[in-house]
Design an enzyme around this catalytic site. Sequence first.
Site, PDB file in Angstrom:
ATOM      1  N   HIS A  12       0.790  -1.238   0.000  1.00 54.03           N
ATOM      2  CA  HIS A  12       0.000   0.000   0.000  1.00 54.03           C
ATOM      3  C   HIS A  12       0.820   1.284   0.000  1.00 54.03           C
ATOM      4  CE1 HIS A  12      -3.535   2.322   0.181  1.00 54.03           C
ATOM      5  NE2 HIS A  12      -4.243   1.600   1.000  1.00 54.03           N
ATOM      6  N   THR A  51      -4.859  10.695  -0.485  1.00 50.62           N
ATOM      7  CA  THR A  51      -6.219  10.501   0.021  1.00 50.62           C
ATOM      8  C   THR A  51      -6.548  11.499   1.124  1.00 50.62           C
ATOM      9  OG1 THR A  51      -5.485   8.878   1.669  1.00 50.62           O
ATOM     10  CG2 THR A  51      -6.206   8.026  -0.482  1.00 50.62           C
ATOM     11  N   TYR A  74     -14.574   5.909   8.876  1.00 50.40           N
ATOM     12  CA  TYR A  74     -13.566   6.358   7.909  1.00 50.40           C
ATOM     13  C   TYR A  74     -14.020   5.984   6.506  1.00 50.40           C
ATOM     14  CZ  TYR A  74      -8.861   6.695   5.753  1.00 50.40           C
ATOM     15  OH  TYR A  74      -7.776   7.015   4.963  1.00 50.40           O
TER      16      TYR A  74
END
Length: 778
Positions: free
Chosen positions: A471, A601, A588
């Site tokens: 990630h 993000t 979230y």
Amino acid sequence: MAEAHSAVAFSFSITHEGWDVNFDREVLHLVWQSGIRSWKKRIARFKNNIRNGIYPAPLQSLWAIVAILAAVHFAKYGMVHTCINAILVLMPGSTLLWELLACLLLGMVVWLAIIYAVRYSLKLLLMYKGWMYEERGKGRVISTRTKIWFLFVKILSGGSRPLLYSYQGSLPRLPLPSLQETMSRYLRSVRPLLNDKDYSRMQKLAQEFQNGIGAKLQRYLVLKSWWATNYVSDWWEEYVYLRGRSPLVVNSNFYGIDAILIDSVRTQAARAAAVISICLQFRRLIERQELEPILIQGLVPLCSWQYERVFNTTRVPGVETDRIVHYMDSKHIVVYHKGRYFKVFIYFRGRILRPCEIEVQLEQILSDESLPAKGEEKLAALTAGERAAWAVARQEFFFKGLNRQSLDAIEKAAFVVALDDFPYEFDEHDPSKLDHYGQILLHGKGYDRWFDKSFTLCIGSNGRIGFNAEHSWADAAVMSHMWEYIILEEETSLTGYSDDGRTRGTPEFTPPVPIRLQWNLLPPCIVAIEKSYQVALSLLNDVDLRAYMHSAYGKGFMKECRISPDAFIQMALQLAYYRDAGRFSLTYEASMTRLFREGRTETVRPCTIESAAWVRAMVGNTASVEERVRLLQIACRVHQMAYQDAMCGKGIDRHLFCLYVVSKYLEVDSPFLKKVLSEPWRLSTSQTPHGQTPKLDLKKYPRCISAGGGFGPVADDGYGVSYIIAGEDLIFFHITSKRSSPETDSSRFAQHIERALSDIENLFLEWRRLQQQKNHKH
């Protein structure tokens, strides 16, 4: 073997008879070809950088401007003639050739001035985000201001086709919100989560922070926002990802699933070869910058910088912090099968291997019956365990010699392929098979994915595919784009597969034989591997994963309700969570900030005052149908506004995160920031985007869409929910939680989601019925 071959490609010795020089012409030819290819890539990269630097102007426009200036000069007219004469004074001569050179110099200056004026004007225009808040859908009315803005952006974007990175210099910086705005938004977001006493305490903490240390921290952040390209991204990558010491498996890496509604080929080697070939096509598009940048509404560009590290990238462990290493080129992939690693060359005779040639290589691996070396089978468990432990083991056992060569082969590979010896299954009537499919991709066996690589391509024995991605190097949208491209290219490919399930075509030559990687794993190293494996095993055994396919309705019905599909699903998740836990929780939702340069993000907080009011109305018995619909519409509008704010740089959490980092640098304590950043995200959600590939037409290929993917739970007593709105009538949810938590159950939560979606559908159907009755009466 090629490596052994190259070791004796050139030798030099002195004997009693004189000098003796030996060389292998074939290997030297390969070295020569490799060098030629490398220089070609450098030249192409240089040319692309020039094109990007002058975009939106084409290079031909320079000669047009020079020609115009030369014509004006020789006509002895105006300022141009005067300027060129001034330049000629500085020249060694005043002949025709020098006059033309002076015209060229002036033309370049004028040309560059125009280009940079256009680019800066485009950057100023792209700072306007009012278009984001305009109504969408049928019958919408666009404001005059936005229409004029659209026109100017269209004009300044030029007529030439942009390269992948053409818009990078025109993208604005991520704006830094004022401290007052963020504090106001934060307090509003936590109101439904706190009782009056706790909320009053939080208000006091926020006020003290805003009037005290917060103002000082904000000043430092203002300086960074002026100096850095993006005031968030480097710290986000460093402190959220690379400094994390916990295992990547389940905690960080995510996965994606095949287009399961398409009947794929059942031959493992053929499917793997075709998908590997498409991945290499995608890599070539990125390298040549021929991949089209994503433009919202066909006009507004998204930042493309994350695409640089899709391939040839690995995360290297460190004791205190990891680092991302990207190699400019890689001529091989690494394949893992039955505990063994193979280096597979993907270039031969100056070109990328074709699918039928790659299939030959993979068949050789599948038919290889050699056993893994001692410790080799579970070697990748090191990448799944604690990061500090892997860093120490890497330094101690993989620093030199045979182990270093083999590790380099993996880390420098374009990507890793795992050929599993079991099938990936899907059956609409047996949901457990899709659950197992997701688990295979999320964590596998804990040792059969190289979790450090940018991505591992996973192929089941029945030809189904998936991926596991690291990630830190990029966000899920980039992998989703590549995955969508793979599925579409495979479905629309003219080559495809033959009737017997093999790739079409005949190899033009015998492709390079895969090279088995060799290891010398000593007993202490095997102990370290086993320790990491036990850590990974405890994590994967604790994962409770449920992949739920909702087929009752999809985006089509949501549009009929005139509600944003994302807001619709988020409200369903709020209702489902309240029924599951009996309370509201900090939620979230990831949104992107790629409208700005190097954006990644931002967090949207779907649990709002308005969503809580609607949920209470739904679980209570007093609110009427009209009241429930009204509250839902308000909640969805507020959510959509919050999502748009997040995309436009008006979020809450990245600003607070950066203030916290500054406070740590200054070694000052803030009770407010400590409280904010310690709050658990018990419901962590993300929508998997699709439609990023311009060619994707779901009307033409309605089943050509991935089933999405997922990630592990963020909180020990919470849920991780990823969803993809798969066309007009289908939604996939990937729900994870921890078996060790008595408060969570993924299957139970999937049932609550199903019930919530059904309740909303029935609510709108009943509301329409009541509206029709009223209309008939009137």
